[in-house]
Structures are given as C-alpha cells and as structure tokens.
Design a protein around this motif. Structure first.
Motif, PDB file in Angstrom:
ATOM      1  N   VAL A 166       3.244 -39.953  33.563  1.00 58.25           N
ATOM      2  CA  VAL A 166       3.287 -40.301  32.254  1.00 58.25           C
ATOM      3  C   VAL A 166       4.874 -39.787  31.720  1.00 58.25           C
ATOM      4  N   GLU A 167       5.202 -38.705  32.512  1.00 61.22           N
ATOM      5  CA  GLU A 167       6.652 -38.350  31.963  1.00 61.22           C
ATOM      6  C   GLU A 167       7.709 -39.407  32.256  1.00 61.22           C
ATOM      7  N   ARG A 168       7.496 -40.096  33.672  1.00 61.56           N
ATOM      8  CA  ARG A 168       8.565 -41.034  34.034  1.00 61.56           C
ATOM      9  C   ARG A 168       8.575 -42.149  33.262  1.00 61.56           C
ATOM     10  N   THR A 169       7.287 -42.555  33.229  1.00 60.62           N
ATOM     11  CA  THR A 169       7.115 -43.859  32.410  1.00 60.62           C
ATOM     12  C   THR A 169       7.131 -43.885  30.935  1.00 60.62           C
ATOM     13  N   GLY A 170       6.876 -42.978  30.260  1.00 63.19           N
ATOM     14  CA  GLY A 170       6.819 -42.768  28.749  1.00 63.19           C
ATOM     15  C   GLY A 170       5.627 -43.664  28.355  1.00 63.19           C
ATOM     16  N   VAL A 171       4.402 -43.867  29.105  1.00 64.11           N
ATOM     17  CA  VAL A 171       3.251 -44.396  28.520  1.00 64.11           C
ATOM     18  C   VAL A 171       2.538 -43.719  27.370  1.00 64.11           C
ATOM     19  N   ASP A 172       1.688 -44.485  26.464  1.00 60.43           N
ATOM     20  CA  ASP A 172       1.033 -43.913  25.695  1.00 60.43           C
ATOM     21  C   ASP A 172      -0.251 -43.514  25.801  1.00 60.43           C
ATOM     22  N   ALA A 173      -0.988 -43.940  26.930  1.00 59.18           N
ATOM     23  CA  ALA A 173      -2.420 -43.586  27.524  1.00 59.18           C
ATOM     24  C   ALA A 173      -2.522 -44.146  28.659  1.00 59.18           C
ATOM     25  N   LEU A 174      -3.235 -43.634  29.643  1.00 58.90           N
ATOM     26  CA  LEU A 174      -3.369 -43.589  31.092  1.00 58.90           C
ATOM     27  C   LEU A 174      -4.806 -43.973  31.436  1.00 58.90           C
ATOM     28  N   ALA A 175      -5.041 -45.069  31.982  1.00 59.88           N
ATOM     29  CA  ALA A 175      -6.175 -45.345  32.652  1.00 59.88           C
ATOM     30  C   ALA A 175      -6.157 -44.597  34.295  1.00 59.88           C
ATOM     31  N   VAL A 176      -7.523 -43.913  34.106  1.00 61.12           N
ATOM     32  CA  VAL A 176      -7.368 -43.132  35.577  1.00 61.12           C
ATOM     33  C   VAL A 176      -8.570 -43.706  36.387  1.00 61.12           C
ATOM     34  N   ALA A 177      -8.523 -43.430  37.591  1.00 60.88           N
ATOM     35  CA  ALA A 177      -9.711 -43.631  38.552  1.00 60.88           C
ATOM     36  C   ALA A 177     -10.482 -42.506  38.717  1.00 60.88           C
ATOM     37  N   VAL A 178     -11.688 -42.405  38.420  1.00 53.66           N
ATOM     38  CA  VAL A 178     -12.699 -41.353  38.558  1.00 53.66           C
ATOM     39  C   VAL A 178     -13.927 -41.475  38.980  1.00 53.66           C
ATOM     40  N   GLY A 179     -14.005 -42.644  39.606  1.00 54.51           N
ATOM     41  CA  GLY A 179     -15.433 -43.121  40.129  1.00 54.51           C
ATOM     42  C   GLY A 179     -15.859 -44.324  39.668  1.00 54.51           C
ATOM     43  N   SER A 180     -15.371 -45.001  38.581  1.00 57.99           N
ATOM     44  CA  SER A 180     -16.031 -46.094  38.149  1.00 57.99           C
ATOM     45  C   SER A 180     -15.208 -47.440  38.636  1.00 57.99           C
ATOM     46  N   SER A 181     -15.944 -48.505  38.606  1.00 61.61           N
ATOM     47  CA  SER A 181     -15.295 -49.742  38.989  1.00 61.61           C
ATOM     48  C   SER A 181     -15.546 -50.979  38.363  1.00 61.61           C
TER      49      SER A 181
END
Ligand code: G3H
Ligand code: ZN
Length: 291
Positions: A166-181
């Motif tokens: 997030v720091e390096r890209t400057g994105v505003d929201a992050l989709a994360v992989a936490v077990g869903s598919s």
C-alpha cells in the motif's frame, strides 16, 4: 440519495463500522435488481462492472454503464459505480468518462514486484483522473482466466507485505486473499478470521473481500466485524438469475423474455436483500471473536 462515489460509501462504512456490498452487474436486469434490493433494504450499494462483463458486451463499456448510471442517479438510496478486475489500462482510462468513481486494478496474479510496478502506474493514473483505486495482493483464486502459475488454493495475503504494498503503490483500498475464492456456487468457504483482523490492524486502507458468494452469512458478518469494508458479490446473483430462468423455461411454450426475466430479476433482488442484511448492518467490533 442517488449517485455518490465509492470513496464516500467506503468512508461512511468505515466510520459506521459496517460493510458496504458491491454487486456485479452483467445485464440490465442485474442492475435493476441490485438497486431494487438496496432500496427495499434502505441501504447504500455499489454497482460494479468487471472487465469480463465489458467483454461480454462486445468490449463496449458505454451502454451498460449508461444504464447503471441512470439507475443510480434516480435511486432512493446512495449508489456508487465501480469498474472491477481491470487488467487493461485502456479500459481503466475509460472509467471516469463512463461514470465510474473507482476501479479495481487486478495484478494479483503477478509476482510481487511486477504487481507493485503495474499497480503504482495504475494508481497514479487513477488519482490524476480523480478515481479511487483498489488493488489486489495475494491471489484470490477462481477467476476464469487465471494463469497456470497462480495458486488458487491456500494462498494468503501477508500482512507485512500488504502494508509495504500500500505504501509503495499508493492504492486506496486493498483486496486480500483470506480464504475466499471466486465463482463458488455454494456457501462453503472457510475464511481466516485471525488473518483478517491482523490485516485490518496493519493495513492503512480499507480491505476488500472478493469471492463473497462462497462465504456463509455468519462468516461474512464475522469478516466485517474483523475489519472487511467492501464485500464483493457476483456469482450468488447469477445462481438466482439462472435458477429462475431454468424453472420458467420448463414451459416449452414460453417465448416472451419478460416471462422468465421478471422472476429472474425478482429472485436476484431478494438475494441482494438477504446479503445486505447479512453483511452491511454489522457493527464492527475489534474485540476478540467469541469462540
Ligand atoms: O469482484 C467480484 C467478486 O469478487 C465476485 O466474486 O462471483 O465469487 O461472488 P463471486
Ligand atoms: Zn473479485
């Protein structure tokens, strides 16, 4: 009421400690059903159009976006428009003029460093255009065009890497992989709730849950409680849509599309209501989950 930005809805959800639902639009009936379900629930909603859906419409973003925009403008609840799973920068560049206030740039299948470089370029462009940008770190499996190298199962977003990303890209929201598919037709996914809470604590931007159709309602509630803000749903509406059409077409004499699209739209609106009840009103409480 009417059209708002995704950033406004996510900021409001964060402040209210609840989730905001984002539903995939494929046809006009999807958009109508989503807005209808949101209005019946008196809750805000995000209409999202994926790059794959644009491809389905012959690569033209205009007609279906214009329809979604018109529905959003006249809605009795707040509605935002989001362009989802964009891999093509050419498509991203059309987002603002097509009425979208946010986009998700999808480089989640790339190796980390390549994801950073591509996502930073997308974020810079999006911010220059006044768009909010979501990105993905840690591959959420189940997408039809997943590269062979992308690991659909077992992959998770690393919290330290996510913070740096997030720091390096400057994105505003992050989709994360936490077990869903993606594209699950039954609610049988098992989320890593401990990881969601750790990510929510570590990552300075709102988290996004993809592939939420496969997540049982109680786990959706727990995910929101633990810090998930945007909850993406697609397949669950298509399951409802197709079931209604299949049932109606048992009658061989039916030829008028309204006779099967009406129940399909109604079943989708009902599913939207159920999911809004499951995920969006939850007050988030970062205290430990009961066992
Ligand atoms: O970005 C869209 C969502 O991740 C939809 O996933 O079709 O598995 O609900 P789903
Ligand atoms: Zn997704």
């Amino acid at each position: 009421m009417g059209i708002v930005t995704t950033a406004e809805l996510m900021a409001a959800a964060t402040a209210a400690r609840c989730g905001v639902l984002a539903f995939n639009v494929i046809t006009l009936e999807h958009a109508e059903a989503i807005v209808e379900g949101a209005q019946r629930s008196a809750k805000p909603v995000i209409l999202q159009l994926s790059q794959n859906a644009v491809a389905f419409h012959g690569g033209r973003i205009g007609p279906i976006s214009a329809a979604a925009h018109t529905l959003a403008r006249s809605a009795a609840v707040d509605v935002a428009l989001h362009l989802d799973h964009v891999q093509d920068m050419g498509l991203l560049r059309q987002a603002r003029d097509a009425g979208f206030s946010s986009a998700m740039f999808d480089a989640g299948a790339l190796p980390y460093e390549e994801n950073v470089v591509a996502t930073r370029a997308a974020a810079e462009w999006a911010h220059g255009a006044g768009l909010m940008l979501e990105a993905e770190l840690g591959y959420v499996g189940g997408k039809p065009d997943a590269p062979a190298s992308a690991h659909a199962k077992g992959v998770r977003t690393d919290p330290a890497e996510a913070t740096e990303f997030v720091e390096r890209t400057g994105v505003d929201a992050l989709a994360v992989a936490v077990g869903s598919s993606h594209a699950m037709t039954s609610q049988s996914a098992v989320l890593d709730h401990e990881l969601i809470a750790t990510l929510a604590e570590a990552v300075p931007v709102p988290l996004v849950l993809h592939g939420s159709s496969g997540v049982p309602d109680d786990q959706l509630r727990r995910a929101v409680r633990a810090g998930m803000v945007k909850v993406n749903v697609g397949t669950a509406l298509n399951v409802a849509f197709t079931r209604a059409i299949r049932d109606a077409l048992v009658d061989d004499m039916l030829v008028d599309p309204r006779t099967y699209l009406s129940p399909a739209r109604e079943l989708m609106a009902g599913k939207v209501q159920l999911l809004l009840a499951a995920a969006s009103p939850t007050i988030r409480d970062r205290s430990p989950e009961p066992a």
